[in-house]
Design a protein around this motif. Structure first.
Motif, PDB file in Angstrom:
ATOM      1  N   THR A 185      73.043 -18.347  31.743  1.00 32.37           N
ATOM      2  CA  THR A 185      73.665 -18.095  30.440  1.00 32.37           C
ATOM      3  C   THR A 185      75.190 -18.078  30.501  1.00 32.37           C
ATOM      4  N   LYS A 245      73.896 -21.864  22.677  1.00 33.62           N
ATOM      5  CA  LYS A 245      73.459 -21.787  24.072  1.00 33.62           C
ATOM      6  C   LYS A 245      72.765 -23.093  24.411  1.00 33.62           C
ATOM      7  N   LYS A 285      71.340 -25.913  27.652  1.00 33.94           N
ATOM      8  CA  LYS A 285      70.472 -25.861  28.840  1.00 33.94           C
ATOM      9  C   LYS A 285      71.024 -26.876  29.836  1.00 33.94           C
ATOM     10  N   GLY A 321      66.769 -20.415  36.666  1.00 36.33           N
ATOM     11  CA  GLY A 321      67.278 -19.043  36.683  1.00 36.33           C
ATOM     12  C   GLY A 321      68.176 -18.818  35.474  1.00 36.33           C
ATOM     13  N   ASP A 322      68.817 -17.655  35.432  1.00 34.81           N
ATOM     14  CA  ASP A 322      69.643 -17.336  34.266  1.00 34.81           C
ATOM     15  C   ASP A 322      71.053 -17.913  34.426  1.00 34.81           C
TER      16      ASP A 322
END
Lengths: 481, 481
Positions: A28, A39, A41, A25-26
């Motif tokens: 961020t 960014k 992960k 999912g997001d």
């Protein structure tokens, strides 16, 4: 048998519930730093609600690591850091442990001038909590509305009141933490004196999540000053600024609670991008400007009289070319607003290079001259935007692209050149390439280059002893061996 | 091949000269602590004159140890410690490294409010040096005429000004040290902010010579107060004393530079043994007495007015039963003399038990009640002589033999009983069994018993990482595993 990444995620979800152990999912908000420099992960983002849950998360990750999975942990507070110390890399193998759900105030001891709070408490909330009790928690910095105390401690945050109250470490009486074995150390303490062994509190503070996770802290409180007032002062050289600092320290002693310096170009940038902001003094009329804050423990009248006494002496000594005293809190706030808008004005002007350096305050004028000189040799048209906490010898010696140049291109091609020119001068003055921002992932190569090798060796030995599997934030702070 | 003890001594003598590397003869001044609790036997007493010489000594001892000789090093400052942290054991295999020849003042930076001095500088000389420049080095304690700054740092000394200026660690900006590899780390720094990795300075401070030898330090200086004044105050309960502390902190803020408490029995002992000393207030008229020091940054008149304002408010609130304000410096000094003579009066009364404890100041009254209660259960006639730095929550909760009993016999037979009764109560209030004296060889068993096992585990890991051969002060601080 190796625990797989999927199995670890399942285990974390069963420990905390799926809502508080997200994977996919997001993500961020946790994977990217707020400046959007990088960014990553994350394998998962977990939000424990208690110290016991933090310990359980660490134990699960440790067991997975011991089984052969190359997982690691990145502790995260308000994600307001400036050096990529609290966000994951791109490997997809780091578990972000967010402390933001741990917001309890465990104790408030007015008589002992201390409070015990959990790591996820937002700094501004703690300031307000103290103020409601007629007390002061003096840590104050631009991100105070969203940064959390756990992050302030992990990075030993500085800010605007250091000249009087010190850095975050100076405001902490004790901590609670989870170490790399998943053990909890309750070192919370309202004690002002405790000489029973190595100061693990100070070792953890500023270790940027590489030695453990700070879950709670006991913090110092101070009486609220009776009155606080400000002046905006023009000087024609930084030498005069430093002499003014010495005079202010002599005359105002512990009443001197702020001493910020801004060179003309920094204010010109504010004028350009925030034309609605009114300068207390025409920025063209001084080489640099000082925002001086004085706090009095008696009264408003005395605050004004003491401040005016200082300014009189400073004018007589030829240190000032002009000065304006805030007539009320609103005017004082507006002065601070201008100071704090320099960063925004820099952003509006375009991408630029930040250098958060410190030298002894007595060396500031010579340092600035030399650093500008060296920078001009290698990047003749680059613009220095220099401002900062002069009272602590801490300058944000930032560099903006030449007028008309492409900022991104400038940053991409000139970063190393600028850093080397500036940091070499910093080193020659016995200074620091990171005064208050820390090292994180962003400045590891600077640490490798500028840190004394003996100190670096001792740091590595400590890391190896306390976190032998490199479970905690392995890509931050310490350079790879 | 194993280097023999004789060979090592020869090597040390060739490094430093025979005058500065003595072995045999009367070495009592270094082998015995000043309280004469224990006399050890040193292999040698060496007095290096420089950091390079300290490093050479460590390298020589390390090489001998690596070759199989069971030698170790005990760093020593002024030999004024109270816990046998700086004297050798009886093995004849410890090399005492005395820092007393290293007395250079390397730098004095008035504008940066800092000075860089070597470890062997006598504390009082540093106070005087600062005063000559119109500045204040605030560390102040009974042994200041003979203790040295290296020892103050190694033990994180406290003293009488902690309520305003903090412990020794709070007064140190940077250190230079020799580690267990014989490497020199120059971490001297006039920086107020430096976030580039683990705070090795704070790890070394208070480590009691077990992680390295501090050879020099950069220290913080403060402006001299314009005027300092004292009051001697009678209270009828410690609850009122603690309420007075809170009121003083609120009204006087950073002007409160001393807050000492003495229970009646402590002063009675001074009256008994020093009948020439005149009490400012008849000691029979109060349960406890407070020596309050106020320092003003403006003037003598204001100092007096502010202090009188506080006393007025305290009388109105019913906190005081009597009070005397020093009319001049001489009277103020006499008040401090009485406070400092308690220790001498205790010695005159005979051998006794010292307990240097701390709890949060808000818990002081409840702690004292409970500790007396528990002590009376096991040692009904023992006399508590209780006094100390109430402003820091630090009490010297000492115990004297019952009236008429043999003091030595009492100490020999009752020490453990008294300690356990008192330290258990300390622990129940989240307190410390060693507030400012440290652990040394004397309190290692207390550390083993009262220190959190997780913290102890981390301390052991750090010691193992930084001093794997246990070269530095192996019998101090950390209990044997």
């Amino acid at each position: 048998m190796t625990i797989t990444a999927e199995q670890l995620v399942e285990q974390l979800q069963s420990l905390l519930g799926a809502d508080h152990a997200r994977s996919g999912g997001d993500l961020t908000a946790w994977e990217e730093d707020w400046r959007q420099l990088a960014k990553g992960k994350a394998l998962a983002v977990v939000s424990p609600a208690s110290t016991a849950e933090v310990a359980a998360v660490v134990q699960a990750c440790l067991a997975a690591k011991e089984s052969g999975l190359n997982v690691s942990i990145v502790p995260q507070g308000g994600n307001t850091g400036l050096v990529l110390g609290g966000t994951p890399d791109a490997s997809g193998l780091q578990v972000v442990v967010s402390l933001k759900r741990m917001q309890a105030v465990r104790a408030f001891d007015k008589q002992n001038l201390s409070m015990t709070v959990e790591a996820g408490c937002i700094l501004q909330n703690l300031q307000n909590l103290a103020a409601e009790q007629g007390l002061l928690f003096p840590l104050s910095l631009a991100a105070e509305g969203s940064c959390v105390i756990g992050g302030n401690l992990a990075t030993n945050a500085g800010g605007t009141q250091v000249v009087r109250y010190g850095n975050t470490r100076d405001l902490c009486l004790g901590i609670e933490m989870v170490n790399a074995k998943g053990e909890i150390w309750n070192g919370l303490s309202g004690l002002r004196k405790n000489n029973t062994g190595y100061d693990l509190r100070h070792l953890m503070i500023g270790s940027e999540g590489t030695l453990g996770i700070i879950t709670a802290a006991t913090l110092k409180l101070y009486p609220q000053p009776a009155a606080t007032t400000c002046a905006w002062l023009a000087v024609d050289t930084l030498d005069h600024a430093v002499e003014l600092l010495a005079l202010a320290q002599q005359q105002l002693a512990s009443g001197l609670t702020g001493f910020e310096a801004m060179e003309q170009d920094a204010l010109k940038l504010v004028e350009k991008h925030m034309p609605h902001m009114r300068m207390p003094i025409d920025a063209s009329t001084g080489a640099a400007f000082i925002l001086l804050e004085y706090s009095d423990d008696e009264s408003e009248d005395r605050a004004r009289a003491r401040l005016e006494g200082l300014l009189e002496a400073a004018f007589e000594a030829g240190l000032l070319t002009d000065g304006a005293v805030a007539q009320n809190l609103d005017q004082a706030q507006k002065m601070w607003d201008i100071r704090e808008h320099i960063t925004l004005a820099q952003a509006a002007e375009g991408l630029h290079l930040k250098h958060d350096i410190s030298v002894p305050s007595s060396s500031i004028p010579a340092f600035v001259r030399k650093a500008k000189e060296e920078l001009a040799k290698v990047l003749p048209d680059a613009r220095v935007i220099n401002f900062g906490h002069l009272g602590d010898g801490n300058l944000h010696f930032n560099v903006q692209a030449p007028e008309g140049a492409n900022p991104r291109e400038f940053v991409d091609t000139c970063q190393q050149t600028a850093e080397q020119a500036i940091y070499d001068v910093v080193a020659s003055f016995g200074g620091s390439f990171s005064a208050e921002h820390g090292v994180g992932r962003l400045k590891r190569h600077d640490l490798a280059h500028y840190k004394d090798p003996v100190a670096l060796g001792m740091m590595r030995a400590i890391k190896g002893a306390l976190d032998p599997l490199n479970l905690f934030n392995p890509h931050a702070l310490l350079p790879d061996a």
